[in-house]
Design an enzyme around this catalytic site. Structure first.
Site, PDB file in Angstrom:
ATOM      1  CB  THR A 169      -5.972 -19.827   2.186  1.00 45.45           C
ATOM      2  OG1 THR A 169      -6.221 -21.150   2.663  1.00 45.45           O
ATOM      3  CG2 THR A 169      -6.402 -19.699   0.737  1.00 45.45           C
TER       4      THR A 169
ATOM      5  CG  HIS B 243      -0.488   0.229   2.526  1.00 43.40           C
ATOM      6  ND1 HIS B 243      -0.671   1.423   3.173  1.00 43.40           N
ATOM      7  CD2 HIS B 243       0.192  -0.572   3.383  1.00 43.40           C
ATOM      8  CE1 HIS B 243      -0.126   1.337   4.393  1.00 43.40           C
ATOM      9  NE2 HIS B 243       0.400   0.136   4.537  1.00 43.40           N
TER      10      HIS B 243
ATOM     11  CB  CYS C 294      -0.577  11.621  19.453  1.00 47.45           C
ATOM     12  SG  CYS C 294      -1.672  12.686  20.371  1.00 47.45           S
TER      13      CYS C 294
END
Ligand code: PLP
Length: 401
Positions: free
Chosen positions: A237, A201, A325
């Site tokens: 799998t 990604h 943060c």
């Protein structure tokens, strides 16, 4: 208003061509790759093609690629798998203080299991010193794990030099290349890499799929047990559409890498120069030149990073603080702290990370918007800063990207 996505180190938009390549594996080619029939072979073929493409991108062979659920799992498998496989040889590992939490938290877990970890400091630009590495190597050191490029500040480590030291000392070398793959040249042989983590990604592929490169002959203990998938290293799998997506995403990125890197570098330099020249009290975090082509990271005096991100978002520009943060001191970025910055300097940070789909026009809009937002925020009394209300409402996110 057209939204701009300048947070490509957190994730990237899936390329349409990647999606197209994945779709058949949700539809007609839905077979289980372990099945003997043609449905199974079709799925298996998709996986093997992706394996070849992932291997080619880093100068490896297909048998050395193992698909996982992403960067975090690859990092865990590399560290825990090596630690337990080589336990008879020693229990000491070396990493750096600026690694992603996928590495640091795994090291902390291993320390609780009786392993010892040395955390190398970095200089003010975030660089690890190879001489300092040489000094902390011990007889019982079994693994060195140093990231190829940092996810917050973009600093690129001297991995070839580090890899050579590891190889000469007979120690396995792992690199977290999650941010680096497709954005800089990596060759596992040239760089003496024994294990490498990547995640789809981050290069316009799908989320939840990654790969671990494991040099042939290198010992690794699996973290889970089951069927024999991925030659027992990572049973379960396979995520066939995801793996096919990783393969297509890496193929597309590599086929155009030179031009994309050049484009991103010019956009990055414009972001860096434009930001520094238009905002007073602005400093660059990370090394000026040894940095990822898509990363700019700043700190601003008298600015709360979270407020800045939220106000830029209001103007349609998505960025990040670069720290997990920025409100409430306990969550200050460990990376910025490792550079030697003071707590209050860490709070005013902004990370702008570019992707293949960004344009110079977007950079210009950012450069026009940013000084106005900074001016507005600096004019506000602290109690009026939007982010404080958000943090107090408990929406502060602690996930690191
Ligand atoms: N390592 C680095 C350097 C990262 O930047 C990230 C994600 O941001 C990870 C590991 C974790 O990757 P994933 O989200 O695929 O688990």
């Amino acid at each position: 208003m057209e939204r701009i996505f300048f947070d490509n180190s957190s994730t990237t938009q899936v390329d349409e061509r990647v999606l197209e390549a994945m779709l058949p594996y949700f539809r007609s080619r839905f077979g289980n790759p372990s099945s003997l029939h043609s449905f199974g072979s079709e799925a298996q073929d998709g996986i093997e093609k992706a394996r070849e493409l992932a291997a080619k991108a880093i100068g490896a062979t297909p048998e050395e690629i193992f698909f996982t659920s992403g960067g975090t799992e690859s990092d865990n498998l590399a560290l825990q798998g090596t630690a337990y496989a080589r336990i008879e040889e020693g229990r000491h590992m070396i990493t750096s203080s600026v690694e992603h939490h996928a590495i640091l938290h795994t090291c902390e877990f291993l320390e609780r299991q009786g392993f010892e970890v040395t955390y190398l400091p970095v200089d003010k630009d975030g660089l690890v010193d190879p001489d300092a590495l040489l000094k902390v190597i011990r007889k019982d050191t079994v693994l060195i794990s140093i990231m190829a490029a940092n996810n917050e500040i973009g600093t690129i480590q001297p991995i070839e030099e580090i890899g050579r030291i590891a190889r000469d000392s007979g120690i396995a070398f792992h690199t977290d290349a999650v941010q680096a793959v497709t954005k800089m040249d990596i060759d596992v042989d040239r760089d003496f890499i024994d294990l490498l983590s990547m995640s789809a990604h981050k290069f316009h592929g799908p989320k939840g799929v990654g790969a671990l490169y494991l040099r042939k002959g290198h010992k690794l203990r699996p973290m889970s047990y089951g069927g024999g998938q991925e030659r027992g290293i990572r049973p379960s799998t396979e995520n066939v559409p995801g793996i096919v997506g990783l393969g297509e995403a890496i193929r597309l990125s590599m086929s155009d890498m030179e031009r994309t890197v050049e484009n991103m570098t010019s956009m990055r330099d414009k972001v860096i120069e434009g930001t520094i020249s238009s905002v007073e009290g602005c400093h660059l975090n990370g090394h000026r030149t040894k940095r990822l082509c898509n990363n700019a990271n700043f700190r601003f005096d008298r600015i709360d990073g979270e407020a800045l991100v939220l106000n830029l978002d209001y103007e349609g520009i998505a960025t990040s603080t670069g720290s997990a943060c920025s409100s409430r001191s306990s969550e200050t970025s460990h990376v910025l702290k490792a550079l030697g910055l003071e707590e209050k300097e860490c709070k005013g940070s902004l990370r702008v990370t570019l992707g293949r789909m960004n344009t110079m026009g977007e950079v210009e809009r950012y450069l026009t918007t940013l000084p106005q937002v900074i001016k507005r925020l600096r004019g506000l009394a602290p109690s009026e800063v939007f982010s404080m209300e958000r943090s107090e409402a408990g929406t502060c996110r602690t996930t690191e990207r």
